[in-house]
Design a protein around this motif. Sequence first.
Motif, PDB file in Angstrom:
ATOM      1  N   GLU A   1    -192.904 -21.964  26.184  1.00 61.01           N
ATOM      2  CA  GLU A   1    -192.628 -22.719  24.950  1.00 61.01           C
ATOM      3  C   GLU A   1    -191.128 -22.747  24.654  1.00 61.01           C
ATOM      4  O   GLU A   1    -190.566 -23.789  24.308  1.00 61.01           O
ATOM      5  N   GLU A   2    -190.482 -21.592  24.814  1.00 62.61           N
ATOM      6  CA  GLU A   2    -189.027 -21.550  24.585  1.00 62.61           C
ATOM      7  C   GLU A   2    -188.289 -22.415  25.592  1.00 62.61           C
ATOM      8  O   GLU A   2    -187.322 -23.101  25.250  1.00 62.61           O
TER       9      GLU A   2
ATOM     10  N   ASP B   1    -190.290 -17.609  28.710  1.00 64.03           N
ATOM     11  CA  ASP B   1    -191.344 -18.104  27.826  1.00 64.03           C
ATOM     12  C   ASP B   1    -191.475 -19.622  28.009  1.00 64.03           C
ATOM     13  O   ASP B   1    -190.492 -20.354  27.834  1.00 64.03           O
TER      14      ASP B   1
END
Length: 220
Positions: A70-71, A68
Amino acid sequence: AAMLPALRRCRPGPVSLPALAAALGPGPVPGLCPGWSPRAVPTRGRKTRYDPPAKSKAGRVKLPPPVDPEELLVVQERYRQYRLVLSALRAEFRAEVLQKKREERLAAEGSVEELEEHRRLMAWNDEENARQQARREERVRKEEEEQKRRRLEIAEKQARKMEAFVEEKEKEVLQLQEEAKNFITPENLEARIEECLDNPRNYNFAIDKDGRIVKRTVLS
């Protein structure tokens, strides 16, 4: 030399594989597949490193697990902060350890005057750092005030421009309302037609360079 006795004992007829292996000893057996020996039989169900892949996995492409974005950004930012904090703590601890070693060395040498001089210089250094920090904070405060003043001036200028724009548009609206009084509408259409018929105007004329009418045709 080890194979000669076995060859001399050979007789026509079938020879069992265990007997042949015992006669030849360890190692590859001539005439069989190269590299094979009774002591190097692969385990059942296991593949060697030279065997081709299975047909069901021949076209398999291993892909990394999805990440991910964003992660990943959050994890990277947290690792960066962790490394910064850890480096700062290490530098602080290193400075404390060096300071203690220096003081212990000066005390062991019996140099009390040097220790006092060092402490005085360190105190002066702390005072100078505090003074520079105060100057820096004052400079930052003045810069912030200057930025606020500039932003306020820009906002006031924008407000004045908006007021002038609104006033200009109001004047245009008023002028348009005045001009709308002379517009031709379905209510005054007959009256305007009669007025044009009663007051004919001749626009067929010639003018000179100064804009004066020099020739006009007569309406028939």
